[in-house]
Design a protein around this motif. Structure first.
Motif, PDB file in Angstrom:
ATOM      1  N   ASP A 120      -9.932  -1.040 -10.175  1.00  0.00           N
ATOM      2  CA  ASP A 120      -8.641  -1.016  -9.778  1.00  0.00           C
ATOM      3  C   ASP A 120      -7.812  -2.183  -9.917  1.00  0.00           C
ATOM      4  O   ASP A 120      -8.316  -3.025  -9.123  1.00  0.00           O
ATOM      5  CB  ASP A 120      -8.627  -0.453  -8.229  1.00  0.00           C
ATOM      6  CG  ASP A 120      -7.401  -0.259  -7.543  1.00  0.00           C
ATOM      7  OD1 ASP A 120      -6.491  -0.932  -7.838  1.00  0.00           O
ATOM      8  OD2 ASP A 120      -7.190   0.631  -6.817  1.00  0.00           O
ATOM      9  N   ASN A 125       4.173  -2.545  -7.991  1.00  0.00           N
ATOM     10  CA  ASN A 125       5.184  -1.707  -7.147  1.00  0.00           C
ATOM     11  C   ASN A 125       6.272  -1.308  -8.154  1.00  0.00           C
ATOM     12  O   ASN A 125       6.824  -2.131  -8.575  1.00  0.00           O
ATOM     13  CB  ASN A 125       5.458  -2.277  -5.886  1.00  0.00           C
ATOM     14  CG  ASN A 125       4.023  -2.683  -4.992  1.00  0.00           C
ATOM     15  OD1 ASN A 125       3.302  -1.939  -5.050  1.00  0.00           O
ATOM     16  ND2 ASN A 125       4.248  -4.021  -4.594  1.00  0.00           N
ATOM     17  N   TYR A 312      -0.600   2.606   3.722  1.00  0.00           N
ATOM     18  CA  TYR A 312      -1.233   2.119   2.636  1.00  0.00           C
ATOM     19  C   TYR A 312      -2.778   2.312   2.781  1.00  0.00           C
ATOM     20  O   TYR A 312      -3.260   2.841   1.907  1.00  0.00           O
ATOM     21  CB  TYR A 312      -0.928   0.548   2.648  1.00  0.00           C
ATOM     22  CG  TYR A 312      -1.459  -0.178   1.368  1.00  0.00           C
ATOM     23  CD1 TYR A 312      -1.214   0.342  -0.005  1.00  0.00           C
ATOM     24  CD2 TYR A 312      -2.022  -1.481   1.615  1.00  0.00           C
ATOM     25  CE1 TYR A 312      -1.861  -0.797  -0.980  1.00  0.00           C
ATOM     26  CE2 TYR A 312      -2.327  -2.186   0.434  1.00  0.00           C
ATOM     27  CZ  TYR A 312      -2.341  -1.716  -0.656  1.00  0.00           C
ATOM     28  OH  TYR A 312      -2.857  -2.462  -1.785  1.00  0.00           O
ATOM     29  N   ASP A 316      -5.294   4.576   0.454  1.00  0.00           N
ATOM     30  CA  ASP A 316      -6.736   3.993  -0.059  1.00  0.00           C
ATOM     31  C   ASP A 316      -7.804   4.767   0.207  1.00  0.00           C
ATOM     32  O   ASP A 316      -8.768   4.942  -0.683  1.00  0.00           O
ATOM     33  CB  ASP A 316      -6.762   2.382   0.276  1.00  0.00           C
ATOM     34  CG  ASP A 316      -6.180   1.573  -0.921  1.00  0.00           C
ATOM     35  OD1 ASP A 316      -6.560   1.992  -2.121  1.00  0.00           O
ATOM     36  OD2 ASP A 316      -5.846   0.708  -0.750  1.00  0.00           O
ATOM     37  N   GLN A 340      -4.959  -9.603   0.743  1.00  0.00           N
ATOM     38  CA  GLN A 340      -5.037  -8.228   1.413  1.00  0.00           C
ATOM     39  C   GLN A 340      -6.660  -7.925   1.679  1.00  0.00           C
ATOM     40  O   GLN A 340      -7.104  -6.784   1.902  1.00  0.00           O
ATOM     41  CB  GLN A 340      -4.855  -7.248   0.212  1.00  0.00           C
ATOM     42  CG  GLN A 340      -3.425  -7.161  -0.092  1.00  0.00           C
ATOM     43  CD  GLN A 340      -2.908  -5.981  -1.200  1.00  0.00           C
ATOM     44  OE1 GLN A 340      -3.689  -5.078  -0.999  1.00  0.00           O
ATOM     45  NE2 GLN A 340      -1.824  -6.275  -1.566  1.00  0.00           N
TER      46      GLN A 340
END
Ligand code: ARG
Length: 572
Positions: A120, A125, A312, A316, A340
């Motif tokens: 990933d 965005n 978010y 996930d 993150q």
């Protein structure tokens, strides 16, 4: 099998014979004085046993005498406080080099248990431009995916683009009230970003507008036909722009499963977590708590807000389910910036609580800084657009090529400029440790000397030019290698080390290990080329052997750079 793997296997036999328990590590020696490889296993085990490491080293060497080590190494020697040094026998090294010539994997062992890995990465965005910060994830992710594939893993690349979220309230309002349709046709991403920024700035002072945007968002989430249609057009336009950048970069995704792909899964997922008592309601929100975990104790993971909205994190979690179900993922690698990391810890712990066994890894990275050591910005304070950076790099490469090789013209010049310019940007990223904040410097990355893509590409080109001087290309695939000069030997050891280096990249997800290796290989080649005449060698067999060493260096540079996503030109 690589030399360190062979030495290690014999060493294990010897340790067993002495009833010693240890996982010996074999490292390359930095100085030929200490042989080609060394191990500190005597020092490690001496501590366990409380004996003198040098005496123990001798015992280990004696026990090694009972193994077939002597077919590849001279008798090992003890150095310093108790290192054991190994020196390869020239015939063994020469035979190994010959075998590399016809090996499609160039000595890189294939993974013993191939894994199904979802990588990933990139994941920008929608309706916001892809800026220089996204470059790291994009380039590192691609290099890791390529490396894993080369090692025999089953890799699926997935671009988890941010195509859903609160920004769409503003984009929808902007689309309906501020959009310049001609500008949209000409350059969709720029126009979408312009509109988004304008609305975003106005909402800072205008509370009523904020509410209007929220209302647009709620309508979108409820499936309002008009808003869904506009949203879809935004996605289509953005994807078009993104694909252009990826195609410049020669980066390809198997899937573009953005956040919106998981919308239908969110509500049932939260319900099931509540039911299983993995999540509970706190102040109206559904949260997963981690009382058992010091780092997360005070950071519960919110998966449904009090107003019913999902986050978010919820997406996930749903994405993990999908990847396990659809791709049978054994591992998921998230190549995402270090800020993150808390998010991923929460997701990974929640997944564990659900009993999932898929291995989840956050491959974090630092930031790219401008020459002023601050986050890279344009003069007007905006973050720098990625496509602009790529174009500039190509233009600068073209200027350098025009100076160096004016013979190169037309299509070949354009193609070479692109290969060199893009290679420079990628390599300057990949030659850094991924966690360091590095300074983006055109002069450094485009230099023809030092650890740069142009230097490595130039080394490759130089090798090709040797072969262009030949009347016909000899078949070197089973050429017997002779090692007489020290520079030949050093080059042969480096060529063999490709087999150890590539798997090592995945140990801590560090493409810079491969970048450094390729730089050292190129240097070893240049020393060899200076010390050993190739076309004017003393005998035909020596000439062919040296040509084969050059050929194998070229193959290794090309393959290694390809794993980093970097192409090589034929001339430059
Ligand atoms: N879109 C996110 C961002 O730009 C990155 C997504 C990373 N991948 C993920 N599965 N969360 O910050």
């Amino acid at each position: 099998m690589t030399f360190p793997a062979q030495i290690s296997a014999h060493l294990k036999t010897a340790l067993q014979a002495l009833s010693l328990e240890a996982q010996p590590t074999i490292t390359s020696s930095q100085d030929p004085k200490f042989g080609d490889y060394q191990t500190n296993v005597a020092m490690v085990t001496a501590k366990q046993r409380k004996t003198n490491p040098r005496a123990l080293a001798q015992e280990i060497i004696d026990a090694l005498g009972e193994t077939p080590l002597s077919t590849i190494c001279a008798p090992p020697e003890i150095a310093g406080p108790g290192f054991i040094n190994f020196r390869l026998l020239d015939p063994a090294l020469a035979a190994h080099t010959t075998s590399l010539l016809s090996d499609p994997h160039l000595g890189v062992p294939q993974a013993e248990t191939p894994q199904r890995i979802v990588v990933d990465f990139s994941a920008p965005n929608v309706a916001k431009p892809m800026h220089i910060g996204h470059l790291r994830s994009t380039i590192i992710g691609d290099a890791l995916a390529r490396t894993a594939r080369f090692l025999g893993h089953h890799v699926t690349t997935d671009n988890h683009i941010g195509d859903w979220g609160t920004q769409f309230g503003m984009i929808l309002y902007g689309w309906k009230n501020l959009l310049d349709h001609t500008a949209l046709e000409a350059d969709p991403i720029t126009e979408l970003v312009r509109v988004y920024k304008k609305v975003n700035a106005t909402t800072k002072e205008d509370e009523a507008l904020k509410d209007t945007c929220k209302a647009e968002l709620v309508k979108l989430q409820a499936g309002d036909e008009e808003n869904v249609a506009i949203w879809q057009q935004c996605i289509d336009h953005s994807l078009k722009g993104l694909r252009e950048i990826y195609s410049w970069l020669d980066i390809h995704f198997d899937h573009y499963l953005g956040e919106s792909a998981y919308n239908d899964r969110l509500a049932p997922l939260v319900e099931s977590l509540l039911q299983a008592e993995i999540a509970k309601i706190s102040d109206g929100a559904a949260c997963v708590f981690f009382p058992e975990d010091k780092a997360l104790e005070e950071h519960p993971c919110i998966i449904r807000k009090g107003d019913g909205g999902f986050l978010y994190a919820t997406t996930d979690l749903a994405t993990i389910d999908y990847r396990v179900e659809e791709f049978q993922a054994d591992q998921i690698w998230y190549v995402v910036g270090a800020p993150q990391s808390l998010h991923f810890q929460q997701i990974f712990e929640t997944s564990k609580k659900r009993g999932q066994t898929v291995k989840l890894i956050h491959i974090a990275h630092g930031s790219i800084l401008g020459e002023d050591r601050k986050l890279m910005r344009t003069r007007s304070g905006e973050s720098v657009g990625l496509l602009d950076v790529l174009h500039e790099s190509i233009e600068r490469a073209k200027k350098a090529i025009e100076e160096k090789n004016p013979d190169l013209q037309g299509e070949e010049k354009d193609k070479t400029s692109k290969i060199v310019g893009l290679g420079a940007v990628k390599y300057s990223e990949l030659s850094q440790h991924r966690m360091t904040d590095y300074i983006f410097s055109w002069d450094k990355m485009l230099a023809l000397t030092g650890s740069t893509a142009p230097y490595l590409q130039y080394s490759y080109v130089r090798i090709q030019s040797i072969f262009r001087k030949l009347e016909s290309n000899p078949d070197l695939s089973s050429q017997e290698i002779q090692l007489t000069e020290p520079a030949e030997r050093t080059l042969a050891i480096k060529l063999a080390a490709f087999g150890e280096t590539v798997p090592d990249v995945l140990n801590d997800f560090r493409p810079n290990i491969l970048a450094t290796y390729l730089f050292e290989l190129a240097k070893a080649f240049h020393s060899f080329f200076e010390a050993c005449p190739v076309l004017t060698a003393e005998s035909e067999s020596q000439k062919l052997s040296r040509l084969a060493l050059a050929h194998q260096t070229g193959r290794t540079l090309k393959t290694g750079l390809d794993l980093l996503g970097i192409e090589v030109p034929d001339r430059m």
